[in-house]
Design a protein around this motif. Structure first.
Motif, PDB file in Angstrom:
ATOM      1  N   ASP A  15       0.512  -1.125  -0.263  1.00 24.61           N
ATOM      2  CA  ASP A  15       0.109   0.203  -0.147  1.00 24.61           C
ATOM      3  C   ASP A  15       0.956   1.259   0.304  1.00 24.61           C
ATOM      4  OD1 ASP A  15      -2.143  -1.470   0.120  1.00 24.61           O
ATOM      5  OD2 ASP A  15      -2.532  -1.174   2.119  1.00 24.61           O
ATOM      6  N   THR A  18       2.361   1.861  -3.913  1.00 28.14           N
ATOM      7  CA  THR A  18       1.500   2.535  -4.077  1.00 28.14           C
ATOM      8  C   THR A  18       0.996   4.098  -3.977  1.00 28.14           C
ATOM      9  OG1 THR A  18      -0.451   1.285  -2.633  1.00 28.14           O
ATOM     10  CG2 THR A  18      -0.022  -0.020  -4.896  1.00 28.14           C
ATOM     11  N   ASP A  19       1.319   3.810  -3.265  1.00 29.18           N
ATOM     12  CA  ASP A  19       1.076   5.883  -2.064  1.00 29.18           C
ATOM     13  C   ASP A  19       1.588   6.450  -3.180  1.00 29.18           C
ATOM     14  OD1 ASP A  19      -1.052   5.016  -0.672  1.00 29.18           O
ATOM     15  OD2 ASP A  19      -0.132   4.959   1.019  1.00 29.18           O
ATOM     16  N   ILE A  80      -4.876   1.360  -9.894  1.00 25.71           N
ATOM     17  CA  ILE A  80      -4.465   1.378  -7.798  1.00 25.71           C
ATOM     18  C   ILE A  80      -5.625   2.445  -7.866  1.00 25.71           C
ATOM     19  CG2 ILE A  80      -3.257   2.791  -6.757  1.00 25.71           C
ATOM     20  CD1 ILE A  80      -0.898   2.264  -8.029  1.00 25.71           C
ATOM     21  N   LEU A  81      -6.463   3.303  -8.750  1.00 19.71           N
ATOM     22  CA  LEU A  81      -7.521   4.034  -8.413  1.00 19.71           C
ATOM     23  C   LEU A  81      -8.471   3.401  -8.686  1.00 19.71           C
ATOM     24  CD1 LEU A  81      -6.190   7.876  -9.847  1.00 19.71           C
ATOM     25  CD2 LEU A  81      -6.481   7.551  -8.129  1.00 19.71           C
ATOM     26  N   ARG A  84      -8.639   0.649  -5.967  1.00 19.58           N
ATOM     27  CA  ARG A  84      -9.199   2.047  -4.407  1.00 19.58           C
ATOM     28  C   ARG A  84     -10.627   2.285  -4.650  1.00 19.58           C
ATOM     29  NH1 ARG A  84      -3.611   4.511  -2.339  1.00 19.58           N
ATOM     30  NH2 ARG A  84      -2.475   2.499  -1.695  1.00 19.58           N
ATOM     31  N   ARG A  85     -10.941   2.831  -5.170  1.00 26.84           N
ATOM     32  CA  ARG A  85     -12.307   3.117  -5.580  1.00 26.84           C
ATOM     33  C   ARG A  85     -13.154   2.205  -5.510  1.00 26.84           C
ATOM     34  NH1 ARG A  85     -10.514   7.527 -10.774  1.00 26.84           N
ATOM     35  NH2 ARG A  85     -10.142   9.455  -9.656  1.00 26.84           N
ATOM     36  N   ASN A  87     -12.506  -0.717  -4.157  1.00 28.95           N
ATOM     37  CA  ASN A  87     -12.848  -0.727  -2.483  1.00 28.95           C
ATOM     38  C   ASN A  87     -13.856   0.018  -1.840  1.00 28.95           C
ATOM     39  OD1 ASN A  87     -12.027  -2.221  -0.342  1.00 28.95           O
ATOM     40  ND2 ASN A  87     -11.116  -0.680  -0.159  1.00 28.95           N
ATOM     41  N   PHE A  88     -13.527   1.495  -1.888  1.00 28.56           N
ATOM     42  CA  PHE A  88     -14.058   2.008  -1.409  1.00 28.56           C
ATOM     43  C   PHE A  88     -15.466   2.111  -1.480  1.00 28.56           C
ATOM     44  CE2 PHE A  88     -15.746   6.577  -0.802  1.00 28.56           C
ATOM     45  CZ  PHE A  88     -15.499   7.292   0.529  1.00 28.56           C
TER      46      PHE A  88
END
Length: 119
Positions: A15, A18-19, A80-81, A84-85, A87-88
């Motif tokens: 993570d 990826t950040d 990644i975006l 993450r989106r 998942n959110f």
């Protein structure tokens, strides 16, 4: 880095990497630091770093050039975006909505807080 007990260390390192990609510090087609350098940076065993890199490689976030090292994939930031989106929206937001309902927090209050955080 201070690690949390809620998630495996190798995933927390993945993570963090990826950040760095999202922040533009690690850019597509550029080499990421060596396993030994990452091991020193995160103060963990090289096997933990290897596991993190294997995880990112399976997700096609990074790729390996044998004998040279690992590189950021061309489409890594977008991948990644998207992940993450997803998942959110699927995991985090439903819990936030549930808590807002239980605590009787009106949507307008949430929107005001959200807008103030963005300023």
């Amino acid at each position: 880095m201070i690690f949390s007990n809620n998630k495996a260390i190798y995933l927390q390192i993945a993570d963090s990497l990826t950040d760095e990609i999202l922040a533009g510090h690690l850019t597509p087609n550029n080499r990421i630091p060596s396993i030994r350098d990452l091991s020193a940076q995160f103060q963990v065993n090289v096997n933990t770093i290897t596991r993190s890199l294997e995880h990112l490689q399976q997700q096609e976030i990074i790729y390996n050039q044998r004998g040279i090292g690992f590189f950021v994939s061309e489409n890594a930031p977008e991948s990644i975006l998207e992940a993450r989106r997803r998942n959110f929206l699927n995991n985090v937001l439903p819990e936030v909505c549930h808590q807002m309902h239980l605590l009787d927090i009106p949507v307008n209050e949430f929107i005001n807080i959200y807008n103030n955080q963005r300023s």
